[in-house]
Design an enzyme around this catalytic site. Structure first.
Site, mmCIF file in Angstrom:
data_model
loop_
_atom_site.group_PDB
_atom_site.id
_atom_site.type_symbol
_atom_site.label_atom_id
_atom_site.label_comp_id
_atom_site.label_asym_id
_atom_site.label_seq_id
_atom_site.Cartn_x
_atom_site.Cartn_y
_atom_site.Cartn_z
ATOM 1 N N LYS A 1 0.830 -1.197 0.000
ATOM 2 C CA LYS A 1 0.000 0.000 0.000
ATOM 3 C C LYS A 1 0.868 1.252 0.000
ATOM 4 C CE LYS A 1 -3.873 1.909 2.735
ATOM 5 N NZ LYS A 1 -4.732 1.650 3.916
ATOM 6 N N SER B 1 -9.614 0.114 7.393
ATOM 7 C CA SER B 1 -9.142 0.246 6.018
ATOM 8 C C SER B 1 -8.677 -1.053 5.376
ATOM 9 C CB SER B 1 -7.992 1.262 5.951
ATOM 10 O OG SER B 1 -8.476 2.557 6.179
ATOM 11 N N SER C 1 -9.317 2.680 3.133
ATOM 12 C CA SER C 1 -8.352 3.276 2.240
ATOM 13 C C SER C 1 -7.477 2.274 1.486
ATOM 14 C CB SER C 1 -7.451 4.222 3.046
ATOM 15 O OG SER C 1 -6.722 3.508 4.030
#
Length: 479
Positions: A91, A190, A166
């Site tokens: 990520k 997330s 996210s």
């Protein structure tokens, strides 16, 4: 789009569909090499990136070098770990040495870390192949994935819809067949909500289970952790074997036996609206756990959970943003409109209001201690909503009731504020869309949760429905 066929490797499925465990078996048997697996991944990425927009940066050359080194180790019969040669995405708020780490923001457009954050360093030492960085919303503070740097990320199950956030890029890549494992962060849900939106397994470890050093500035102090997302619970266990524990290799090799559990099922948070299909999936999951020998009681969530969602989260998240951006005097003009608004709110809170928010967190911790005196685990939906249009920050209505920007996210952030481990499990589909459920446990129950995840996976496989059924359609459902 059709699956890519690779003649050099004879496997049950195309190489880009294989998970961590399957890749290890194929490498060990000589049916596939890490170089071939990476090539399949890159070809798959070329097919799907324009549709899902999951990757923020691809390091094809670095990945090839790592795959070649891994192939040599497997040829010698000396793999470094179960993740040796496994393509992994990271990520884009987790530093990878030499790769841009832009955090979804133009403010970090030119940021290239010199060091790996510690979980990435462990992955490298274990022989994993770092494929690249996955897209995030700006500063990872929103529940969908769109940023000034990468644009809108879309759900492989329906590209008109969001994969959530996210970790939207992480799940969109994995669900579309890019990477066999994703490394992500979870500061308020997330990992878990996006995993639920894409039919994947996601694990939010408890405090300090995955050590972190050399990371970005702390946005959500003590709330955000790093964890894995995978296509199977077994693969989560293999990932934690590398990144989990105070030292590399400290995580248990095999899941511990778990006796029958007393499970509290939260269907709502203080009467908050939940999509009827999501509720039905949660109810079906409760029945499945009962069939596996566990006790499931439908109970009300503590009011402290709603108090945290309403009164503490807005203060903690926006003041965290203001803290990180205080070094940029012109930040409000350089971030997107949603972040500029959040920044203004964060700058406006008074110290007394932050202290009040911290008091709400302490109340929540006491309430959760009471929960775990009566029950061993908490079962709930991952998200109150099904995926919504990809460019919208949140669904404005759930179950025909108006909601604010966190209406879909009411079930997850309590675990971050209290440092609890939590596991997202695929729980079937509503129409053509996956839906997930969450198991949260008390401090120190990380390994037991992953053991229960594997129990869930085996049970679903035995009846031929649910999570295992979700795997083949992921390749993919296109309009």
């Amino acid at each position: 789009m059709n699956a890519v066929v690779h003649t050099p490797a004879v496997t049950e499925a195309p190489a880009w569909q294989l998970g961590v465990h399957e890749l290890g078996e194929a490498y060990r048997a000589g049916r596939l090499t890490p170089v071939q697996a990476l090539q399949a991944q890159l070809e798959r990425l070329a097919e799907v990136q324009a549709v899902v927009n999951a990757m923020a940066w691809v390091d094809a050359e670095g990945a090839r070098r790592a795959a070649e080194a891994s192939a040599a180790r497997w040829l010698r019969g000396q793999p470094l770990s179960a993740l040796d040669g496994v393509p992994v995405t990271v990520k884009d708020n987790i530093p990878v040495a030499g790769l841009p780490c832009r955090w979804g923001s133009r403010l970090y457009q030119d940021h290239v870390p010199e060091r790996d954050e510690s979980p990435v360093a462990r992955l490298r030492a274990a022989g994993a192949v770092i494929l690249g960085k996955t897209a995030v919303p700006e500063f990872t503070l929103q529940g969908y994935t769109d940023s000034p740097v990468t644009g809108v990320t879309r759900n492989p199950w329906d590209p008109l819809l969001t994969p959530g956030g996210s970790s939207g890029g992480a799940v969109a890549a994995l669900a579309a067949g890019v990477g066999a494992l994703a490394l992500a962060t979870d500061g308020g849900g997330s990992i878990r909500r996006p995993a639920g939106h894409t039919g994947l397994y996601g694990f939010k470890p408890g405090w300090d289970t995955v050590p972190r050093e050399h990371g970005l500035p702390e946005m959500l102090p003590r709330m955000e952790v790093i964890g894995p997302i995978a296509r199977s619970a077994r693969d989560l266990q293999l990932a934690m074997g590398v990144i989990g524990g105070a030292r590399a290799g400290a995580w248990p090799d095999a899941p511990p036996p778990v006796p029958p559990q007393r499970i509290a099922c939260w269907r709502h948070i203080a009467g908050s609206p939940v999509d009827p299909g999501v509720l039905a999936a949660c109810d079906a999951a409760a029945e499945r756990w009962r069939a596996l020998g566990h006790t499931v009681d439908v109970v009300d969530a503590p009011l402290a959970v709603q108090a945290f969602n309403q009164h503490a989260w807005p203060v903690i998240s926006t003041t965290g943003l203001a803290r990180v951006l205080r070094q940029y005097p012109d930040a409000a003009a350089r971030v997107g409109p949603a972040l500029a608004e959040m920044l203004a709110r964060g700058q406006a809170w008074r110290a007394t209001e932050l202290c009040d928010a911290q008091a709400v967190v302490r109340q929540l911790r006491r309430a959760m201690a009471d929960v775990f005196r009566a029950h061993d685990l908490v079962l709930s939906p991952c998200s109150a909503a099904l995926p919504w249009p990809a460019a919208d920050s949140h669904p404005p209505r759930i179950a025909d009731q108006p909601v604010d920007g966190r209406g879909h996210a009411v079930f997850t952030a309590f675990a971050n504020a209290t440092g609890l481990p939590a596991l997202a499990l695929p729980a079937g589909r509503v129409g053509h869309l996956p839906v997930g459920v969450q198991l949260a446990g008390p401090p120190g129950s990380d390994a037991a949760l992953l053991a229960l995840g594997q129990s869930w996976e085996r049970a679903v496989a035995a009846v031929g429905t649910g999570a295992v059924e979700l795997t083949p359609p992921l390749w993919p459902i296109w309009p």
